[in-house]
Design an enzyme around this catalytic site. Structure first.
Site, PDB file in Angstrom:
ATOM      1  N   GLU A   1       0.939  -0.983   0.233  1.00 15.28           N
ATOM      2  CA  GLU A   1       0.131  -0.114   0.122  1.00 15.28           C
ATOM      3  C   GLU A   1       0.887   1.287  -0.310  1.00 15.28           C
ATOM      4  O   GLU A   1       0.466   2.055   0.562  1.00 15.28           O
ATOM      5  CB  GLU A   1      -0.470  -0.116   1.125  1.00 15.28           C
ATOM      6  CG  GLU A   1      -2.211  -0.926   0.785  1.00 15.28           C
ATOM      7  CD  GLU A   1      -2.775  -1.326   2.298  1.00 15.28           C
ATOM      8  OE1 GLU A   1      -4.017  -1.316   1.996  1.00 15.28           O
ATOM      9  OE2 GLU A   1      -2.603  -0.909   3.713  1.00 15.28           O
TER      10      GLU A   1
HETATM   11  C1  ACM Z   1      -2.587  -5.544   3.353  1.00 12.72           C
HETATM   12  O1  ACM Z   1      -3.316  -5.741   3.915  1.00 12.72           O
HETATM   13  N1  ACM Z   1      -2.345  -4.045   3.072  1.00 12.72           N
HETATM   14  C2  ACM Z   1      -1.240  -6.351   3.329  1.00 12.72           C
END
Ligand code: ACM
Length: 515
Positions: A330
């Site tokens: 992310e």
């Molecule tokens: C995640 O759920 N950001 C690995």
């Protein structure tokens, strides 16, 4: 007279065990379903379902004491067996009529984790390794009742069992909301009961930094003092983590540490402001729910990479795990792929293997680097083509911060609005993923702020996840799982698990069971 659980009997069992292995696919007259009791003998309810199990008529009865005959090279299995017996009020006495033998051998078909368990007029557990024998002991525990009895009865079974996947894990987020050492110990005990073998600790995130790094003490002084709104703060000393590593090893479990980089790093930036780019003004500890806003300043490699190397050096000194998780989820940044490539090479130079969340697939790295698949729709095909081993955690099956049922309070539903009920998780088929090495359920803790809430999200779904990872898909069936799992409720009660009262298992009664 103790029955000599000897080679003759065992060799004969090898022959029908081979038949029983075939039985899963082809049918074999003398092999019964794992769920069918022989006559009045106690049923053999095992989770995960063994690769093969032959149930013979009759039962083995004993009371009070057993003789234990254990290979000296299997200390963990011996301790696990002694603990099991002590918990059931069964004494060990050389003169006892009933004998339990723990035997190491060189049967290559069992691999590193496989085992045989044979109940005749005694019990023979055999394997190539201490870990294989540990799994055999857990199967014996499941065959035995959960609480002391005047007389014990065991079904006469011959089990030959090996896992489908080498990585059978749980990812626990201790960063958003801290989980105390005692809770991690309990979780390791329960994981071992279901033959899970990887505890992935998500040790750092925006809301907290939970691992002591002696070279950077402010990481826990500042980063350990924060938590998500309503959650628990705290951090582990290196000695506590070393204790947990040993505790896990004694149960056949590897702790895989994760330091999530280069994003999810607000706790690190709040502790050491120089890790942020100079124009970043928000350097405060964070308690919110957003993701994707913090990043180490990749434009300052002379600051960032020595930090990463120094932190990893201390992490590696605590955790012997071959695989070291460096996060990588992310974050969008022009230098992201370069960070992944450099970090993978750094971990490799240090003698270990990196694992990243799936986004790390954009890095240039050796094909042995692992990727953890978490968005069901992510295009992982190119990474599979390059040979990267996959740990499978697709969120719509394995994100168990999602509800046990649709609309469960204090659960997320961003990945699947119906939540992740037991049947959904169980229905996962890993076989299309050609480079999969295993399965890992993930418990994120933005909304999980107590041990009881964690238990509720983990159990019984983690047991289903264990079966998906251990038992070959064509052998599995939800109805059989429901029966076997329902029968293990007294064991969960005896371990003090505050599980979700899953209606599919007939556990929806109003009153908590005695503990
Ligand atoms: C995640 O759920 N950001 C690995």
């Amino acid at each position: 007279m103790p029955y000599p659980v000897g080679m003759t009997r065992f060799s004969k069992l090898r022959a029908f065990a081979a038949c029983a292995v075939l039985a899963a696919a082809a049918g074999c007259h003398s092999t019964r379903s794992a769920d069918v009791p022989a006559g009045n003998a106690p049923a053999a309810h095992l989770v995960p379902l063994p690769q093969s199990m032959q149930v013979e008529p009759g039962e083995l009865r004993f009371a009070g004491a057993v003789a234990l005959d254990a290979d000296a090279s299997a200390p963990h299995a011996r301790r696990a067996l002694e603990d099991t017996l002590a918990g059931l009020g069964i004494a060990t006495r050389d003169a006892a009529a009933m004998r339990i033998r723990l035997q190491l051998g060189d049967d290559a078909t069992l691999g590193d984790e496989g085992y045989r368990l044979v109940v005749t007029d005694g019990v023979l557990l055999s394997a190539r390794t201490d870990i294989g024998l540990l799994h055999a002991v857990q199967s014996l525990r499941q065959l035995l009742p959960a609480r002391p009895q005047a007389q014990f009865r065991l079904p006469r079974v011959a089990i030959v069992d090996t896992p489908a996947y080498r990585w059978r894990g749980l990812s626990l987020d201790v960063a958003r909301s801290f989980l105390p050492v005692e809770y991690l110990e309990k979780t390791l005990d329960r994981m071992a009961f279901f033959k899970l073998n990887r505890l992935h600790l998500h040790l750092t995130d925006d809301q907290g930094w939970r691992i002591e790094i002696k070279r950077y003490p402010k990481l826990v002084e500042i980063g350990g003092a924060s938590a998500v709104e309503g959650g628990r703060s705290g951090w582990y000393t290196q000695d506590q983590l070393k204790h947990l590593v040993a505790y896990a090893q004694a149960r056949g479990i590897t702790i895989v540490p994760e330091v999530d980089l280069p994003g999810h790093t607000q706790a690190a930036l709040a502790s050491y402001n120089e890790l942020a780019c100079d124009d970043v003004t928000n350097l405060a500890p964070y308690a919110g729910l957003e993701v994707g806003f913090s990043v180490l300043c990749l434009d300052k490699p002379e600051v960032v990479y020595p930090f990463v190397r120094n932190v990893l050096a201390e992490v590696l000194a605590i955790f012997p795990s071959q695989e070291i998780h460096v996060g990588g989820d992310e974050i969008k940044h022009p230098l992201y792929a370069d960070f992944i490539s450099r970090t993978a090479a750094m971990v490799d130079d240090m003698g270990r293997t990196a694992i990243f969340w799936e986004e790390g697939s954009v890095g240039e790295m050796k094909p042995d680097v692992l990727l953890q698949f978490w968005n069901d729709g992510y295009d992982i095909a190119a990474a599979v083509e390059k040979g990267h081993p996959l740990v499978l955690s697709p969120c719509s099956y394995f994100y168990i911060d999602h509800g046990n049922y649709a609309g469960q309070p204090q659960t997320y539903d961003w990945c699947r609005k119906e939540g992740v009920p037991l049947a959904r998780l169980y229905s996962f088929d890993p076989t299309p993923f050609k480079t999969a090495v295993g399965i890992e359920a993930a418990l994120w803790t933005e909304l999980v702020h107590s041990d009881d809430a964690a238990d509720n999200r983990l159990w019984p779904r983690l047991a289903a996840s264990a079966e998906v990872a251990w038992t070959r898909t064509p052998q599995r069936g939800y109805d059989g799982f429901r029966q076997r799992m329902a029968a293990l409720r007294p064991h969960l009660d005896a371990m003090g698990v505050r599980y979700h009262r899953e209606p599919d298992l007939g556990w929806a009664d109003a009153e908590p069971r005695p503990r």
